[in-house]
Scaffold this active site. Structure first.
Site, mmCIF file in Angstrom:
data_model
loop_
_atom_site.group_PDB
_atom_site.id
_atom_site.type_symbol
_atom_site.label_atom_id
_atom_site.label_comp_id
_atom_site.label_asym_id
_atom_site.label_seq_id
_atom_site.Cartn_x
_atom_site.Cartn_y
_atom_site.Cartn_z
ATOM 1 N N ARG A 15 0.814 -1.225 0.000
ATOM 2 C CA ARG A 15 0.000 0.000 0.000
ATOM 3 C C ARG A 15 0.840 1.264 0.000
ATOM 4 O O ARG A 15 0.550 2.202 -0.744
ATOM 5 C CB ARG A 15 -0.964 0.011 1.187
ATOM 6 N N ASN A 33 -5.797 -3.919 1.389
ATOM 7 C CA ASN A 33 -5.566 -5.360 1.467
ATOM 8 C C ASN A 33 -6.912 -6.048 1.622
ATOM 9 O O ASN A 33 -7.781 -5.575 2.354
ATOM 10 C CB ASN A 33 -4.682 -5.711 2.653
#
Length: 86
Positions: A15, A33
């Protein structure tokens, strides 16, 4: 465009680098996620900018994209940034 990817991630994660590169490219959207280990991104930008994002992530030392699904979505004109979400 919405991207769902099967990604092998080393401990440093996905990320943060995705956000850095997307912001550098001027893209908007989000990354998160999924419960099954995959990563989902919704990215707004030109096809070339999105291609550059995916290519840049694949070239990173801690990420290996093993598969990807893409879906075209309506433009969200109110969106102004790229962010992590949960």
């Amino acid at each position: 465009r919405k991207q769902i990817a099967d990604i092998f991630i080393f401990p440093d994660g996905f990320r943060f680098p995705a956000c850095l590169l997307a912001r550098r490219l001027g893209l908007t959207g989000w990354v998160k996620n999924l419960w099954d280990g995959r990563v989902e991104m919704e990215v707004q930008g030109t096809e070339d900018e999105i291609r550059r994002l995916i290519q840049g992530l694949q070239e990173g030392p801690y990420i290996r994209i093993e598969g990807m699904e893409a879906e075209n979505l309506p433009l969200k004109e109110e969106e102004r940034e790229f962010r992590e979400t949960w």
